[in-house]
Design a protein around this motif. Structure first.
Motif, mmCIF file in Angstrom:
data_model
loop_
_atom_site.group_PDB
_atom_site.id
_atom_site.type_symbol
_atom_site.label_atom_id
_atom_site.label_comp_id
_atom_site.label_asym_id
_atom_site.label_seq_id
_atom_site.Cartn_x
_atom_site.Cartn_y
_atom_site.Cartn_z
ATOM 1 N N ASN A 84 29.090 -24.560 76.471
ATOM 2 C CA ASN A 84 30.110 -24.998 75.517
ATOM 3 C C ASN A 84 30.772 -23.862 74.760
ATOM 4 N N TYR A 85 30.487 -22.627 75.155
ATOM 5 C CA TYR A 85 31.045 -21.501 74.391
ATOM 6 C C TYR A 85 32.002 -20.696 75.238
ATOM 7 N N GLU A 86 32.793 -19.867 74.521
ATOM 8 C CA GLU A 86 33.633 -18.891 75.215
ATOM 9 C C GLU A 86 33.227 -17.515 74.732
ATOM 10 N N CYS A 87 33.465 -16.536 75.575
ATOM 11 C CA CYS A 87 33.181 -15.155 75.175
ATOM 12 C C CYS A 87 34.301 -14.691 74.236
ATOM 13 N N SER A 88 33.947 -13.952 73.200
ATOM 14 C CA SER A 88 34.965 -13.405 72.286
ATOM 15 C C SER A 88 35.981 -12.583 73.080
ATOM 16 N N ASP A 89 37.227 -12.538 72.566
ATOM 17 C CA ASP A 89 38.241 -11.694 73.222
ATOM 18 C C ASP A 89 37.821 -10.233 73.136
ATOM 19 N N TRP A 90 38.345 -9.457 74.077
ATOM 20 C CA TRP A 90 37.941 -8.055 74.142
ATOM 21 C C TRP A 90 38.297 -7.307 72.849
ATOM 22 N N GLU A 91 39.496 -7.594 72.284
ATOM 23 C CA GLU A 91 39.899 -6.899 71.045
ATOM 24 C C GLU A 91 38.916 -7.223 69.922
ATOM 25 N N ARG A 92 38.462 -8.475 69.893
ATOM 26 C CA ARG A 92 37.513 -8.893 68.851
ATOM 27 C C ARG A 92 36.186 -8.120 69.031
ATOM 28 N N ILE A 93 35.741 -8.032 70.262
ATOM 29 C CA ILE A 93 34.473 -7.317 70.515
ATOM 30 C C ILE A 93 34.633 -5.855 70.093
ATOM 31 N N GLU A 94 35.804 -5.274 70.422
ATOM 32 C CA GLU A 94 36.029 -3.861 70.057
ATOM 33 C C GLU A 94 36.038 -3.669 68.554
ATOM 34 N N ARG A 95 36.667 -4.600 67.862
ATOM 35 C CA ARG A 95 36.758 -4.515 66.404
ATOM 36 C C ARG A 95 35.338 -4.663 65.788
ATOM 37 N N PHE A 96 34.589 -5.599 66.308
ATOM 38 C CA PHE A 96 33.211 -5.829 65.852
ATOM 39 C C PHE A 96 32.381 -4.556 66.106
ATOM 40 N N ALA A 97 32.547 -4.033 67.321
ATOM 41 C CA ALA A 97 31.796 -2.825 67.711
ATOM 42 C C ALA A 97 32.174 -1.651 66.812
ATOM 43 N N ASP A 98 33.445 -1.606 66.443
ATOM 44 C CA ASP A 98 33.936 -0.536 65.596
ATOM 45 C C ASP A 98 33.227 -0.515 64.243
ATOM 46 N N ILE A 99 33.093 -1.691 63.650
ATOM 47 C CA ILE A 99 32.412 -1.795 62.342
ATOM 48 C C ILE A 99 30.951 -1.348 62.490
ATOM 49 N N VAL A 100 30.349 -1.799 63.568
ATOM 50 C CA VAL A 100 28.954 -1.450 63.817
ATOM 51 C C VAL A 100 28.827 0.051 64.086
ATOM 52 N N ASN A 101 29.764 0.590 64.873
ATOM 53 C CA ASN A 101 29.756 2.024 65.182
ATOM 54 C C ASN A 101 29.911 2.880 63.945
ATOM 55 N N ARG A 102 30.837 2.463 63.087
ATOM 56 C CA ARG A 102 31.076 3.264 61.882
ATOM 57 C C ARG A 102 29.857 3.286 60.982
ATOM 58 N N ALA A 103 28.978 2.306 61.128
ATOM 59 C CA ALA A 103 27.739 2.302 60.345
ATOM 60 C C ALA A 103 26.666 3.173 61.015
ATOM 61 N N GLY A 104 27.025 3.805 62.145
ATOM 62 C CA GLY A 104 26.098 4.762 62.754
ATOM 63 C C GLY A 104 25.368 4.281 64.004
ATOM 64 N N TYR A 105 25.776 3.154 64.561
ATOM 65 C CA TYR A 105 25.126 2.668 65.785
ATOM 66 C C TYR A 105 26.027 2.973 66.981
ATOM 67 N N ALA A 106 25.481 3.603 68.013
ATOM 68 C CA ALA A 106 26.317 4.071 69.137
ATOM 69 C C ALA A 106 26.391 3.080 70.303
ATOM 70 N N SER A 107 27.440 3.219 71.083
ATOM 71 C CA SER A 107 27.729 2.488 72.346
ATOM 72 C C SER A 107 27.064 1.126 72.485
ATOM 73 N N PRO A 108 27.530 0.180 71.725
ATOM 74 C CA PRO A 108 26.767 -1.061 71.678
ATOM 75 C C PRO A 108 27.120 -2.160 72.674
ATOM 76 N N VAL A 109 28.210 -2.072 73.465
ATOM 77 C CA VAL A 109 28.563 -3.239 74.283
ATOM 78 C C VAL A 109 27.890 -3.198 75.651
ATOM 79 N N ARG A 110 27.184 -4.248 75.990
ATOM 80 C CA ARG A 110 26.501 -4.295 77.285
ATOM 81 C C ARG A 110 27.485 -4.796 78.342
ATOM 82 N N THR A 111 27.710 -3.993 79.375
ATOM 83 C CA THR A 111 28.628 -4.417 80.433
ATOM 84 C C THR A 111 27.984 -5.542 81.229
#
Ligand code: SAH
Ligand code: SF4
Length: 405
Positions: free
Chosen positions: A343-370
């Protein structure tokens, strides 16, 4: 020689009069005890146990008849009392990205009349590693709403031998044992002297911490220097949050821990990962903070599936960073992998990038699993087999048949 065995205290096999005792998955002390019960003296039992371990785990041998350092007559005697059975391969699929998925069929040697169970195992090759995703249960008792396995009722726990057999089968198919050959697939499987299987993740079907003893026994053999010899840093156990077993996992198995977090508020996590109603975020994160062996070199991985419009806002990302602030952590953002009926959809790529960006700026590296192996439904959360739990009536009927046999 007698074949009455009293090894139940050391193993999860259920010895049945007349049935062969499976050796795969027994701790070495269990093999020694089995050989002692078989009639060998202590010294001989230990020596033979070491030989058997070497044949099984280092050489990948599946026949007693191939064990050339054991006298022929004794090989035959062993053959009559013990088994080295591995599962049957029902299917082997290869994705266009080199990911492989096997459907293995296990028969329970202690209950030969029970229907076999089917289990999925996935191999993911990358340039510098080959990861095997191993199942711990057939189905799952939990019902995480985004997970395909969660729609398959628990049929049964896998034994330690069945968990390890998935590793042995994969190593055999990938040419990892002495004398083996790599599959001819254009070099997608890491080659040369390197092993094809360098890492194990307990992220297949089932919740490993609801089958703790068997998972522990299997992973200790996977680590043992005279068995499969994988470093505990290369073994990761993922849990949806069975809090009471988190500390024992660190202390007794000492593997890397991954937590299926997926939400940063209890109300949403109660819905997505219902075990949260039993052990909430606060108790889960407390268990993480005190995970034995945790430090900056050995961090906990927090898995976070990206569900469109559900858990993927900027506020969620900021709250995630805040929640994990004092824990040595890695964050793994997993694009949601759809399955029939989800019943779910995957977030859009831009959304994932934006989310990852916030997480990255807090010091966590390369977080998206291909996502890997989506074309063969081998990606995270897509695993499920056709095995079903029998009704009580069906089970009773089979047990009666077994007694009559
Ligand atoms: N039961 C354990 C391990 C198996 S699931 C656990 O829940 O941790 C392995 C990972 O895949 C978990 O993080 C799980 O939440 C995630 N997962 C499940 N379904 C998924 C899906 N459809 N898409 C992406 N990831 C999924
Ligand atoms: Fe079970 Fe893990 Fe799937 Fe949840 S995510 S249903 S715990 S396999």
């Amino acid at each position: 020689m007698s074949i009455a065995l009293d090894i139940a205290h050391e193993t999860t096999t259920r010895p049945v009069t007349g049935a062969k005792v499976p050796l795969i998955g027994l701790p070495k002390t269990g093999v020694t005890a089995a050989l002692r019960d078989f009639g060998l003296n202590e010294k001989e039992a230990r020596m033979r146990a070491s030989q058997l371990w070497n044949w099984i785990y280092v050489n990948g041998t599946t026949e007693f008849s191939a064990m050339t350092n054991i006298a022929k007559g004794f090989r035959t005697e062993l053959e009559q009392a013990f088994s080295l059975d591995r599962p049957e391969i029902v299917t082997e699929q290869v994705s266009n990205d080199g990911t492989r998925k096997w459907l293995f069929r296990f028969r329970d040697p202690a209950q030969p009349n029970m229907p076999p169970v089917d289990v999925e195992t996935v191999y993911i090759p990358e340039a510098d590693r080959g990861t095997l995703c191993v199942s711990s249960q057939v189905g799952c008792t939990l019902t995480c709403t985004f997970c395909h396995t969660g729609t398959q009722k628990l049929v049964r726990n896998l034994t330690a031998g069945e968990i390890l057999s998935q590793v042995l089968m994969a190593r055999e198919r990938l040419g990892d044992f002495p004398g083996g050959t790599r599959p001819d697939d254009g070099g997608l499987v890491p080659g040369g002297d390197n092993r094809a299987v360098t890492n194990i993740v307990m992220m297949g079907m089932g919740e490993p911490l609801y089958n703790y003893e068997n998972v522990k026994q299997a992973l200790l053999i996977a680590q043992a220097g005279d068995a499969i010899s994988l470093s505990r840093r290369r073994i990761t156990l993922s849990t949806s949050g069975v809090v009471p077993y988190i500390e024992p996992t660190g202390r007794e198995i000492a593997v890397q821990l991954a937590i299926s977090l997926h939400a940063v508020r209890d109300d949403l996590r109660n819905e997505l990962v219902p075990i949260n109603k039993k052990w909430n975020l606060e108790s889960l994160l407390e268990a993480c903070r005190t995970y034995p062996g945790l430090n900056n070199a050995r961090r906990i991985t927090f898995e976070y599936v990206m569900l469109k419009g559900i858990n993927d806002s900027d506020a969620d990302a900021r709250e995630l960073v805040r929640l994990l602030a004092k824990i040595p952590a890695k964050i793994n953002l997993i694009p949601f992998n759809p399955w029939p009926g989800s019943n779910y959809e995957c977030s859009d790529w831009e959304r994932i990038e934006r989310f990852a960006d916030i997480v990255n700026r807090a010091g966590y590296a390369s977080p998206v699993r291909t996502p890997r192996g989506r074309d063969i439904a081998a990606a995270c959360g897509q695993l499920k087999s056709e095995s079903e739990r029998l009704s009580k009536k069906q089970r009773d009927a089979l047990e009666v048949a077994e007694t009559i046999d």
